[in-house]
Scaffold this active site. Sequence first.
Site, PDB file in Angstrom:
ATOM      1  N   HIS A 120      25.194  -9.649  -4.233  1.00  0.00           N
ATOM      2  CA  HIS A 120      26.218 -10.676  -4.502  1.00  0.00           C
ATOM      3  C   HIS A 120      26.658 -11.355  -3.200  1.00  0.00           C
ATOM      4  O   HIS A 120      26.296 -12.486  -2.949  1.00  0.00           O
ATOM      5  CB  HIS A 120      27.443 -10.138  -5.257  1.00  0.00           C
ATOM      6  CG  HIS A 120      27.121  -9.529  -6.581  1.00  0.00           C
ATOM      7  ND1 HIS A 120      26.511 -10.239  -7.590  1.00  0.00           N
ATOM      8  CD2 HIS A 120      27.311  -8.267  -7.054  1.00  0.00           C
ATOM      9  CE1 HIS A 120      26.350  -9.441  -8.638  1.00  0.00           C
ATOM     10  NE2 HIS A 120      26.810  -8.246  -8.336  1.00  0.00           N
ATOM     11  N   ASP A 124      20.728  -8.549 -12.621  1.00  0.00           N
ATOM     12  CA  ASP A 124      21.966  -7.766 -12.656  1.00  0.00           C
ATOM     13  C   ASP A 124      22.372  -7.347 -14.061  1.00  0.00           C
ATOM     14  O   ASP A 124      21.871  -6.358 -14.581  1.00  0.00           O
ATOM     15  CB  ASP A 124      23.075  -8.574 -11.953  1.00  0.00           C
ATOM     16  CG  ASP A 124      24.338  -7.760 -11.710  1.00  0.00           C
ATOM     17  OD1 ASP A 124      24.348  -6.554 -11.989  1.00  0.00           O
ATOM     18  OD2 ASP A 124      25.329  -8.344 -11.228  1.00  0.00           O
TER      19      ASP A 124
HETATM   20 ZN   LIG Z   1      25.229  -4.944 -10.086  1.00  0.00          ZN
END
Ligand SMILES: [Zn+2]
Length: 461
Positions: free
Chosen positions: A288, A339
């Site tokens: 991220h 994800d």
């Molecule tokens: Zn994750």
Amino acid sequence: MTVTRWLAEYAWLPGRDEPTPDVLIEADEGLFTAVTPLLGGGPVAGVEVHPDAVRLPGVTLPGLANAHSHAFHRALRGRTHGGRGDFWTWREQMYAVAERLDPESYLALARATYAEMALAGITAVGEFHYLHHGPGGARYDDPNAMGAALVEAATQAGIRLTLLDTCYLSATVDGAPLTGPQLRFGDGDAQRWAERVSAFTPSPPPGSQAEGADPRVRVGAAVHSVRAVPADQLATVAEWAARHTAPLHVHLSEQPAENDACRAVHGRTPARLLADHGVLGPHTTAVHATHPTSADLNLLAGTDSGVCLCPTTERDLADGIGPAHRMADLGIPLSLGSDSHAVVDPFEEARAVELDERLRTRRRGHFTPAALLEAAGVTGHTALGWGDAGRIAVGARADLVTVRRDGARTAGVPPVGVFFAATAADVTQVVVDGRQVVADGRHLLVDVPVELRAAIEQVTR
Ligand SMILES: [Zn+2]
């Protein structure tokens, strides 16, 4: 010697700005042995020269890597979108699925999820795995039973796996103990985490690995986040990864709240805290990095750490837009992950990196198509410890992903335009380590929709 030959109408070769026409590709024992542009001979002429070559109409790409996955989140797709809320309310729903899984149901769900990835052109997945133990934290007879289920799932789905075994010890940055569903994630302390992971040496079943290539499974390490691993435990995880030259991944600054809590407790940002405890480095991938400071970005660049962007999840969870272009300018290697699997589509993931930057800056042209391919291909594989994959080049693992150019979305699109036009549904052929896994848009080993539906019903009813 059983050499396999393919004749790609177009193949995207390393270092090229766009796909090259008429490329003869040969592989033996799971590795590319020759890559030969036929220099305008044309596909028909090529077939005449090499009658045994399998024709690959369309654009053939190297294998694509999904550098960040939580397989069980696939069960949440379409179930969390009705109401308001944010990452934290979504997390409650995610925990409800986590509570129901056992090694058997996890194998079924992950096998179908990884097979969906194969259909999308993904040849290697990094599974950020923290659902280790039984209800209440009780250990299974084999304390790595859940990890073993994931290894088996990837093997059955025909893709490579890096199992990023995740250390998860606390509920908050200031060290509150795990409660409820989180108890299944915890090993007590980092030392006990390391002992469990060290005892996990998965070996793929006989016949499942390409001869001549390394096994198709690697074990790496992960720090869940600065929230879930207390500062005094971080170095133990980092040292384990360094000792095993294993990839080390960590969720970083996905939420402003994580940054605020870290500053309040430790007087520094999460990136600084990780750096101070040896977590950042050339084998580390920060996942991220949506809300880093400028100093954080310099830390990532200065330590040669990579960043895995997960744009479709970040948009789904209303996380924000990470500074991808600034990272690229600083030389930070960028990889991509799906994800939470709100979407499993490496094309959508890749173009989102450019398109999100356009929304933020109101300008176009931050990433070339070749740069997006690099993120999805070689950089992603490298972040997972597969430095020999993600390129169509002699000596590399024989992964091929072919995208059709005769479908409604891609007809009339120039070969260089696939990343801005194609979706996962346009992938027709996938070869992993020399073995065909997807043909004519169908998975050869798994009935993906049927298995997904059954596996998800089992954990959501
Ligand atoms: Zn994750």
